[in-house]
Design an enzyme around this catalytic site. Structure first.
Site, PDB file in Angstrom:
ATOM      1  N   LEU A 164      48.453  45.407  59.486  1.00 54.45           N
ATOM      2  CA  LEU A 164      47.027  45.035  59.963  1.00 54.45           C
ATOM      3  C   LEU A 164      46.077  45.314  58.728  1.00 54.45           C
ATOM      4  O   LEU A 164      45.820  46.404  58.251  1.00 54.45           O
ATOM      5  CB  LEU A 164      46.654  46.055  60.995  1.00 54.45           C
ATOM      6  CG  LEU A 164      47.734  46.049  62.320  1.00 54.45           C
ATOM      7  CD1 LEU A 164      47.057  47.169  63.409  1.00 54.45           C
ATOM      8  CD2 LEU A 164      47.702  44.880  62.855  1.00 54.45           C
ATOM      9  N   ALA A 183      42.530  43.508  58.524  1.00 56.88           N
ATOM     10  CA  ALA A 183      41.641  42.434  58.817  1.00 56.88           C
ATOM     11  C   ALA A 183      40.356  43.338  58.641  1.00 56.88           C
ATOM     12  O   ALA A 183      39.263  42.684  58.552  1.00 56.88           O
ATOM     13  CB  ALA A 183      41.622  42.073  60.170  1.00 56.88           C
ATOM     14  N   ARG A 201      33.485  52.349  54.482  1.00 53.58           N
ATOM     15  CA  ARG A 201      33.457  53.492  53.568  1.00 53.58           C
ATOM     16  C   ARG A 201      33.574  52.987  51.876  1.00 53.58           C
ATOM     17  O   ARG A 201      33.461  54.074  51.064  1.00 53.58           O
ATOM     18  CB  ARG A 201      34.108  54.381  53.930  1.00 53.58           C
ATOM     19  CG  ARG A 201      33.641  55.111  55.211  1.00 53.58           C
ATOM     20  CD  ARG A 201      34.204  56.307  55.734  1.00 53.58           C
ATOM     21  NE  ARG A 201      35.470  55.863  56.727  1.00 53.58           N
ATOM     22  CZ  ARG A 201      36.066  56.694  56.998  1.00 53.58           C
ATOM     23  NH1 ARG A 201      36.326  57.926  56.776  1.00 53.58           N
ATOM     24  NH2 ARG A 201      37.170  56.249  57.866  1.00 53.58           N
ATOM     25  N   LYS A 246      47.947  37.361  16.993  1.00 51.43           N
ATOM     26  CA  LYS A 246      47.787  36.389  17.980  1.00 51.43           C
ATOM     27  C   LYS A 246      48.718  35.122  17.956  1.00 51.43           C
ATOM     28  O   LYS A 246      48.488  34.510  16.888  1.00 51.43           O
ATOM     29  CB  LYS A 246      46.215  35.916  18.131  1.00 51.43           C
ATOM     30  CG  LYS A 246      45.968  35.370  19.420  1.00 51.43           C
ATOM     31  CD  LYS A 246      45.806  34.029  19.369  1.00 51.43           C
ATOM     32  CE  LYS A 246      45.094  33.335  18.692  1.00 51.43           C
ATOM     33  NZ  LYS A 246      45.239  31.805  18.331  1.00 51.43           N
ATOM     34  N   ALA A 281      46.714  44.043   2.461  1.00 50.74           N
ATOM     35  CA  ALA A 281      45.479  44.447   3.138  1.00 50.74           C
ATOM     36  C   ALA A 281      44.447  43.540   2.891  1.00 50.74           C
ATOM     37  O   ALA A 281      44.286  42.904   2.151  1.00 50.74           O
ATOM     38  CB  ALA A 281      45.275  45.963   2.608  1.00 50.74           C
TER      39      ALA A 281
END
Length: 473
Positions: free
Chosen positions: A12, A14, A19, A357, A386
């Site tokens: 259930l 629905a 709140r 990436k 670096a």
């Protein structure tokens, strides 16, 4: 399994959940990365339900889409157009089952802590009894807000009284109804039409079936731990249920041989796999379908999402990995960022403030400091200094940088893709690489340094005079 022993679950889901104070349907609020409703649905399937019918209403399209994406055809939905109570919701679910004659398992969509173990125990208990209905019960020091279990002088369950309908004596009862039922489908069909709205809320109560079952063979009540049976009504309870799930998952991993230093402050989502002898430090978040191999060490504050961490790999504090593969023995961070498409080979080092990436890095290669490696193919035993930047984007398309085995990229270099640095080649510090570098070649692309003797003091004097003049204005 015969037709009368088959099991279908009705969940259930629905209600709006007013709140929660949210435009999102209550059952769609996430707990450890998954919609709340997915937990009782999964528990029902794990307990042996052949399929699940989820009754939807508020936000029906959103809930239906999420269920279909996660569970496919194992879960269907039934619409409750108007929220007229739990009895009406269950009737809407049963209407989707045609002439099914087995057992119905009925749950609420916010029962996030409910386990398949509890459901299997209830199913067995109900089937062993003479009556058409079984339910879980629990006891609390204060059951305010819950329906109370009413028993006769012999201790038999006779009915459930909802909080708003309780007398003062009934309200003092500590045994409450968590809303988990197993019901004969034939009894449900015969009885659902007998429900009335003669109650404080003017709704059709599913709980009224209990009184009907009590005179039709009896009710099989099974006492269970209340800690597994609480639902979610507001944001505070949402956070508490997530915390309870978090601890349950952490304890299961620890029992399987994983060290988790601080379970209270470690967030591990349900689909995460961790092998024995891995170590997870405080404040770590492991999300999605992440897999952590044996002997890996995930240090404080790391966030790993949908990634694979190889055996013995180490993620140093506050590193982030998303949709990445980290090879055995690799060393990542601290403060490294592995973005989607990163694939790191064995013993690779990606150090502090390095971002990758859609880049493959071969065995033994290193980028230890302050670099951006995007859309790259890096061979074995490559050193990236670096401040190195893969300049992969021209404003319209992404291009690939290739560093062949054994090449060396000096600090503060920019590699303007598409470009290749050959095997064993050397790129001098501060070079901007705009063309391919052959194998074993040295590439230097920086302006020649010129030293002007005595000019420093003269320059300093001019600057001080300009500053003094500006201050007088």
């Amino acid at each position: 399994m015969s037709g009368r022993d088959e099991l279908i679950a009705i969940v259930l889901a629905a209600g709006q959940g007013t709140r929660m104070k949210s435009k999102l349907p209550k059952v769609m609020h996430p707990l450890l990365g998954q919609p709340m409703v997915s937990y009782p649905v999964q528990a029902a399937l794990d307990a042996g339900a052949q399929r699940v019918v989820c009754v939807v209403g508020h936000g029906a399209e959103v809930v239906t889409k999420a269920l279909h994406e996660r569970f496919g055809t194992r879960v269907t939905t039934a619409l409750q157009p108007e929220q007229r109570g739990t009895g009406d919701a269950a009737r809407c679910g049963q209407a989707a089952l045609a002439d099914f004659d087995g057992w119905l398992l009925i749950l609420y969509g916010d029962s996030a802590l409910l386990t398949s173990h509890a459901l299997r125990a209830l199913i067995a208990h109900a089937k062993a009894g003479p009556g058409p209905l079984g339910l879980l019960t629990a006891t609390l020091p204060d059951a305010t807000g819950y329906g109370r279990i009413l028993r006769d002088a012999q201790g038999k369950i006779m009915r459930i009284r909802e909080q708003k309908d309780c007398s003062s004596d009934e309200a003092a009862i500590r045994e409450w109804n968590p809303g988990v039922y197993v019901i004969r489908a034939s009894f449900f069909r015969e009885s659902i039409g007998k429900l009335t709205t003669n109650n404080a809320q003017g709704e059709l109560y599913l709980t009224d079936l209990v009184a009907l079952a009590a005179v039709a063979g009896g009710v099989a009540g099974l006492a269970w731990d209340a800690a597994e049976l609480h639902g979610v009504n507001d944001r505070s309870e949402l956070v508490q249920r997530e915390h309870d799930l978090q601890l349950r998952i952490a304890r299961a991993h620890m029992k399987a041989g994983v060290t988790i230093r601080d379970p209270e402050r470690t967030r591990i989502e349900p689909a995460v796999v961790i092998e024995a002898d891995a170590v997870i430090e405080a404040g770590v978040e492991l999300r999605g379908k992440t897999r952590i191999a044996a002997d890996a060490h995930i240090d404080v504050g790391c966030v790993v999402t949908d990634s694979v961490v190889g055996q013995g790999a180490k993620l140093l504090p506050h590193s982030v990995a998303t949709e990445s593969v980290i090879g055995a023995g690799a060393r990542i961070g601290p403060f490294a960022h592995l973005r989607p498409g990163t694939e790191l080979g064995k013993d690779v080092h990606i150090g502090n403030f390095v971002e990758t990436k859609k880049t493959r890095v071969g065995q033994g290669s290193k980028a230890n400091h302050l670099a951006y490696l995007g859309d790259g193919v890096i061979g074995q035993d490559v050193n990236v200094g670096a401040g190195t930047i893969f300049c992969n984007y021209d404003g319209f398309n992404k291009h690939t940088t290739v560093l062949d085995d054994g090449s060396f990229i000096g600090s503060d270099s920019q590699l303007v893709a598409p470009v290749r640095v050959g095997k064993g080649a050397y790129v001098g510090t501060g070079t901007t690489v705009t063309m391919d570098v052959p194998d074993d070649a040295l590439a230097i692309g920086r302006a020649r340094q010129v030293n002007k003797l005595g000019l420093a003091s003269r320059l300093r004097g001019r600057l001080q005079a300009a500053k003094a003049a500006a201050n007088k204005k």
